[in-house]
Enzyme design. Structure first.
Site, PDB file in Angstrom:
ATOM      1  N   CYS A  13       0.809  -1.216   0.000  1.00 47.62           N
ATOM      2  CA  CYS A  13       0.000   0.000   0.000  1.00 47.62           C
ATOM      3  C   CYS A  13       0.849   1.276   0.000  1.00 47.62           C
ATOM      4  CB  CYS A  13      -0.978  -0.039   1.172  1.00 47.62           C
ATOM      5  SG  CYS A  13      -2.425   1.002   0.881  1.00 47.62           S
ATOM      6  N   ARG A  28     -12.256   6.501  -3.352  1.00 46.65           N
ATOM      7  CA  ARG A  28     -11.190   5.591  -2.934  1.00 46.65           C
ATOM      8  C   ARG A  28     -11.519   4.200  -3.437  1.00 46.65           C
ATOM      9  NH1 ARG A  28      -7.649   7.502   0.878  1.00 46.65           N
ATOM     10  NH2 ARG A  28      -6.998   5.435   1.539  1.00 46.65           N
ATOM     11  N   HIS A  38      -3.732  -5.685   1.508  1.00 47.92           N
ATOM     12  CA  HIS A  38      -3.437  -5.921   2.907  1.00 47.92           C
ATOM     13  C   HIS A  38      -4.489  -6.894   3.417  1.00 47.92           C
ATOM     14  CE1 HIS A  38      -6.103  -2.314   3.079  1.00 47.92           C
ATOM     15  NE2 HIS A  38      -6.612  -2.936   4.107  1.00 47.92           N
TER      16      HIS A  38
END
Lengths: 255, 462
Positions: free
Chosen positions: A94, A131, A195
């Site tokens: 990330c 996002r 993640h």
């Protein structure tokens, strides 16, 4: 035989349970009878390129990335480049992944110059942009195996010609939500948006990184198989939350 | 006229929602009323003679608001209160509609509302509060909110929009919250802990600590006392920025496991011994925050002590449920800091506890469960006698326990909530209790199943 891991910015870039990645590498190596050493390198602390076989960088918010970016370049950059050129594994997730590229343009504020260890660039389309958030399933490009995880990033990453994607998106967004690529690989340097954290539920990938990390000092090593029942069940459950049905009896690689 | 129709429609919606068994009707009535009469909240709260108190923060909103309600009740004051924890604007509107006459006059003196940390700007605009209580900022639901820095920035802008006579009650021990409060030029009442029970002399931050770097310098804070997560007595070694001295403090804190806590509450004009039935250090923070909020509303020391002592735990937050001759203690745990605090409370209460952990990943829980890896489940390794894992992400929780070193023989995976409760209950010895640690929707689900079995009442009735 021993495995040496260097965890970069453990208390700064640690947004999404990133320490679970280190814990997974440690436990899976220990379960094979390896000695494991974990070094930590915080802001301002230099790293020795020969002191670790695997370097891990986690994710952070814009503010943390802003603190980490200049440190990564000035304090740790040359050592990481040297280690990677020598076959050490680098895994970045990330925010850390974005900083391994040439540059990251955040939602606002100045552009952060990256390490350039991966041929890619990341641009955040601005504070109003959507996002890219959700459960994600990726098919690894090298072996066709599945990776499951969760992604949450504003930045859109595009790869240059010197980096290959880690995999193809089966469900989710990936690097930019458009070209179905996810992550990047160049030699022994890996970057990904996954993640969850990445490694606990993707035990095969954790083992692959351990083998790769050991190669530099110990040559080709075969790891004894482990019972990964919990890992596999969690991966199947996570894939199901992404809308991908994986049948355990067929094995994870072939959904 | 329009407002009267909206209030009536909202009430009917509440009745219908309950009759259909669709939950407590804690948001639908407000949604209906607001659709019919936009701006209704502002018109109703304007007629509350005692004004409005808002309580916001990542952890402790529901409990702190209940404690404040307890103090108001001890002072003989009535409050309209979103008790069931529906903390967005429709939840506030629902509570108001429920308590308002068709003349648009609420049958209460004070408006007491817990507010989602992201909804605080809208709630301030709608209610023009007299007191705003800012509890803490922890990482929580990253998929929904993004970054806690963003919330802190929003809060700072909110304070700039407060009525000039308002009082800001804020946590001095949380660096980000104290920073936000420092931007407020009006009356500010800070609260904090003078001390915390020593955990083997440990004065180091747990992994889940969030705001550990000084905003200005990017240097790690030094801590004289770490109370909980990143909260404590911090100081930046470079610029000297440090925890401001709070006016309302808890001192000589003594935790009594699952049974509550004792502490001395120090106020600007006196101190008083407090006994609370709410377990854990986090509830000492909540009680101290509620005391500061009550002080801002004009309550005296004796009334505050009485109100805090009389407050029972809110549903799912220290709530006890009888299970066929055994007891289940519900301890809501929805983010790393909260989970660590709850685990500490369980291990303080019992040497070898039996624990049920239920993890959901619905929107209200946060769809991203990577935070499980930021919780120090390693503390269960040599302590838990049995752990039952349940919920939509039971398998992830089982995997987390494997890497925490909890032996597989101790762990049972049971997705079904009732069967999970039964599996936990079956492991209990005489006089032992089952510690139930659920995320938010897992807690509601478990309670709902128990309510259907006749073990407890619906949360909206409490």
């Amino acid at each position: 035989m021993d495995l040496r891991i260097c965890h970069l910015y453990p208390d700064l870039l640690n947004l999404y349970g990133d320490r679970g990645n280190v814990a997974t590498l440690v436990r899976r190596a220990q379960w094979r009878g390896l000695d494991v050493h974990v070094l930590e390198a915080r802001l301002g602390e230099a790293v020795d390129p020969g002191a670790a076989d695997l370097f891990f960088i986690g994710g952070g918010e814009d503010r943390q990335q802003r603190l980490a970016a200049p440190d990564l370049r000035a304090v740790k950059g040359s050592a990481l480049r040297e280690a990677a050129a020598d076959g050490a594994v680098v895994l970045a997730v990330c925010g850390g992944y974005q900083l391994l590229g040439h540059a990251y343009r955040p939602a606002d504020g100045p552009v952060l110059e990256g390490l350039g260890l991966l041929d890619l660039e990341t641009v955040h389309p601005g504070p109003g942009a959507r996002r890219l958030i959700g459960n994600i399933v990726v098919r690894d490009l090298a072996g066709g195996r599945l990776l499951v995880g969760f992604e949450n990033h504003g930045g859109r990453t595009r790869l240059g010609s010197a980096a290959a994607p880690l995999g193809t998106v089966v469900a989710g967004f990936g690097n930019n939500g458009e070209d179905r690529t996810e992550g990047a690989v160049a030699g022994t340097v890996y970057g990904t948006y996954l993640h969850g954290p990445l490694l606990p539920k993707n035990a095969w990938f954790a083992d692959q990184l351990i083998v790769l990390a050991l190669r530099r000092r110990w040559g080709d090593v075969t790891l004894a198989p482990l019972s990964d029942a919990e890992e596999d069940r969690a991966a199947v459950a996570a894939a199901a939350r992404a809308g991908v049905r994986v049948r355990l009896d067929l094995g994870l690689p072939d959904p | 006229m329009r407002d009267a129709a909206a209030i009536l429609a909202g009430r009917l919606a509440a009745r219908a929602s309950r009759a259909l068994g669709a939950g407590g009707g804690t948001t639908v009535p407000g949604r209906v009323a607001l659709a019919l009469a936009p701006g209704l909240i502002g018109r109703l709260v304007a007629r509350l003679p005692g004004g409005v108190v808002l309580v916001s923060g990542t952890n402790g909103k529901t409990t702190t608001a209940r404690l404040l309600d307890g103090v108001l009740a001890a002072a003989g004051r009535t409050a309209v209160h979103n008790r069931a924890g529906a903390n967005l604007l429709p939840g506030i509107a629902s509570a108001l509609v429920e308590r308002a006459g068709l003349d648009g006059r609420p049958r209460a003196e004070v408006g007491l509302f817990e507010v989602d940390e992201f909804a605080l700007p809208a709630a301030v605009e709608a209610t023009r509060p007299l007191v705003v209580v800012l509890l803490n900022l922890f990482r929580d639901q990253l998929d929904r909110y993004g970054e806690i820095d963003i919330i802190a920035e929003r809060w700072a802008r909110v304070l700039a929009a407060l009525p000039p006579g308002a009082t800001v009650v804020a946590n001095a021990d949380d660096p980000m919250v104290a920073d936000v409060a420092a931007t407020w030029a009006g009356r500010c009442l800070l609260f904090g802990l003078d001390d915390a029970p020593d955990r083997g002399g440990a004065r180091t931050l747990e992994h889940a600590a969030d705001a550990r770097y000084c905003y200005r310098c990017g240097v790690l804070y030094e801590y004289g006392l770490v109370a909980l997560g990143h909260m404590g007595h911090y100081r930046c070694p470079r610029c000297g920025r440090a925890r401001p001295a709070p006016a309302v403090r808890a001192r000589t804190v003594r935790l009594r496991g699952a049974d509550g806590a004792f502490f001395t509450l120090v106020l600007p004009d006196g101190e008083v011994a407090i006994s609370t039935a709410l377990p854990g250090l986090y509830n000492v923070y909540d009680a101290t925050a509620a005391a500061a909020g009550a002080l801002a509303l004009g309550a005296d020391v004796a009334t505050i002590a009485r109100g805090l002592a009389a407050t029972a735990p809110a549903f799912g937050r220290g709530e006890r449920v009888a299970l066929d001759g055994r007891e289940a203690l519900f301890l809501l745990a929805k983010n790393p800091a909260g989970f660590n605090a709850v685990l500490r409370t369980v291990l303080d209460a019992e040497a070898a506890p039996v624990v049920l952990i239920a993890i959901n990943d619905l929107a209200a829980d946060g769809r991203d469960i990577s935070w499980l890896w930021d919780v120090d489940f390693e503390v269960l390794r040599d302590r838990a006698r049995a752990v039952v894992v349940s919920g939509l992400r039971a398998e992830d929780m089982a995997l987390r326990l494997k890497y925490a070193g909890v032996p597989a023989s101790c762990v049972t995976v049971e997705r079904d909530p009732l069967r999970a409760l039964e599996a936990g209950r079956a492991r209990l010895g005489d006089g032992e209790r089952l510690y139930v640690l659920p995320t938010y929707t897992a807690m509601l689900d478990l309670r709902d199943r128990l309510a259907r079995q006749g073990y407890l009442r619906g949360f909206w009735k409490q």
